[in-house]
Scaffold this motif. Structure first.
Motif, short mmCIF file in Angstrom:
data_model
loop_
_atom_site.label_atom_id
_atom_site.label_comp_id
_atom_site.label_asym_id
_atom_site.label_seq_id
_atom_site.Cartn_x
_atom_site.Cartn_y
_atom_site.Cartn_z
N SER A 178 0.85 -1.26 0.09
CA SER A 178 0.12 0.45 0.02
C SER A 178 0.86 1.16 0.24
O SER A 178 2.18 1.04 0.33
N SER A 179 0.60 2.15 -0.31
CA SER A 179 0.57 3.86 -0.15
C SER A 179 1.27 4.20 1.03
O SER A 179 -0.17 4.81 1.49
N GLY A 180 1.67 5.12 1.27
CA GLY A 180 1.17 5.64 2.49
C GLY A 180 1.41 5.51 3.51
O GLY A 180 2.60 5.09 4.71
N TRP A 181 0.83 5.10 4.68
CA TRP A 181 0.04 3.86 5.64
C TRP A 181 1.01 2.54 5.24
O TRP A 181 0.28 1.72 4.79
N MET A 182 1.84 1.97 5.30
CA MET A 182 2.70 0.52 4.75
C MET A 182 1.67 -1.02 4.72
O MET A 182 1.86 -1.04 6.21
N TYR A 183 1.75 -1.12 3.63
CA TYR A 183 1.48 -2.94 4.67
C TYR A 183 1.26 -3.51 3.09
O TYR A 183 1.52 -3.29 1.99
N ALA A 184 1.89 -4.42 2.98
CA ALA A 184 2.37 -6.06 2.71
C ALA A 184 1.06 -6.68 2.03
O ALA A 184 0.32 -7.17 3.21
N VAL A 185 0.82 -6.15 1.00
CA VAL A 185 -1.32 -6.71 0.36
C VAL A 185 -0.83 -8.40 0.95
O VAL A 185 -2.19 -8.49 1.08
N PRO A 186 0.06 -8.89 0.13
CA PRO A 186 -0.39 -10.80 0.73
C PRO A 186 -0.29 -10.97 1.99
O PRO A 186 -0.62 -11.64 2.13
#
Length: 230
Positions: free
Chosen positions: A109-117
């Motif tokens: 994700s952009s901004g607030w970071m998360y790994a989508v998988p």
């Protein structure tokens, strides 16, 4: 970045600036205000507050999200909150959008970071789809490792361990990491070192999981305990 440092007040202040007319937007608008509500709940949850009923928040978010990349972070945040609240049906709501993004090559994700998988793995695990959770979380570990995202790498390892504990296969965690155990433990240790230095409290669910893992270590006589053990 502020939440990773455990700077909860600063994180909420940043969201306040976003909402204040004339500071970033003349009028933040419904979409931005709804996204900010979700992120504010994440900040509070990560600071140790309990997560309440997410029904209204989830309904409002799903009503305003689009197909743009800016929607990925709040959708991931909703999954995180649903995981903490043990709300599998709400965790499922962002699945289609996140899976579509992942299929198109969206990894973070952009901004607030998360790994989508990782978040797809969390959705699967919360809903007891163990094979899918295994696949997504292993992908998350690989993706975060190659990207050098230590926070997401550490969280991916933790979520994978939590998933194995939930399905009663903790020993599998030691089996599948094989000869590269020390390198993987070092990666996790770096992430948790950062959290321990800067956060006063971890999220309530992570504390429960760490205690569960420590108890399993003791019961099974493991001497090389993972670095997240209390």
């Amino acid at each position: 970045a502020r939440t990773l440092r455990g700077a909860w007040t600063e994180a909420e202040d940043a969201l306040d600036v976003l909402m204040e007319p004339g500071r970033v937007f003349d009028d933040a608008g419904l979409v931005v205000r709804t996204f900010a509500r979700v992120f504010r709940e994440v900040v509070r949850a990560q600071s140790g507050a309990s997560v309440g009923d997410l029904t209204a928040l989830a309904k409002d978010l799903m009503a305003v999200v689009g197909t743009d990349t800016y929607s990925v972070a709040p959708l991931c945040a909703l999954v995180e909150l649903a995981d903490l609240a043990d709300a599998p049906a709400i965790a499922e709501l962002p699945h289609r959008a996140l899976a579509t993004g992942a299929a198109r090559g969206v990894l973070f994700s952009s901004g607030w970071m998360y790994a989508v998988p990782r978040m797809l793995g969390v959705i699967a695990a919360v809903n007891c789809r163990w094979d899918a959770a295994e696949t997504h979380l292993r992908t998350a570990i690989d993706v975060a490792g190659r990207a050098g995202s230590m926070s997401e790498l550490g969280r991916s390892y933790l979520d994978h361990a939590r998933m194995l504990v939930a399905r009663g296969e903790y020993q599998t965690y030691y089996d599948h990491i094989g000869g590269d155990a020390q390198g993987k433990f070092d990666s996790i240790r770096q992430m948790f070192s950062m959290q321990q230095d800067n956060q006063k409290r971890m999220a309530e669910q992570n504390q429960r999981t760490a205690k569960m893992i420590a108890d399993l270590n003791k019961k099974n006589g493991f001497t090389n305990a993972p670095p997240w053990s209390p």
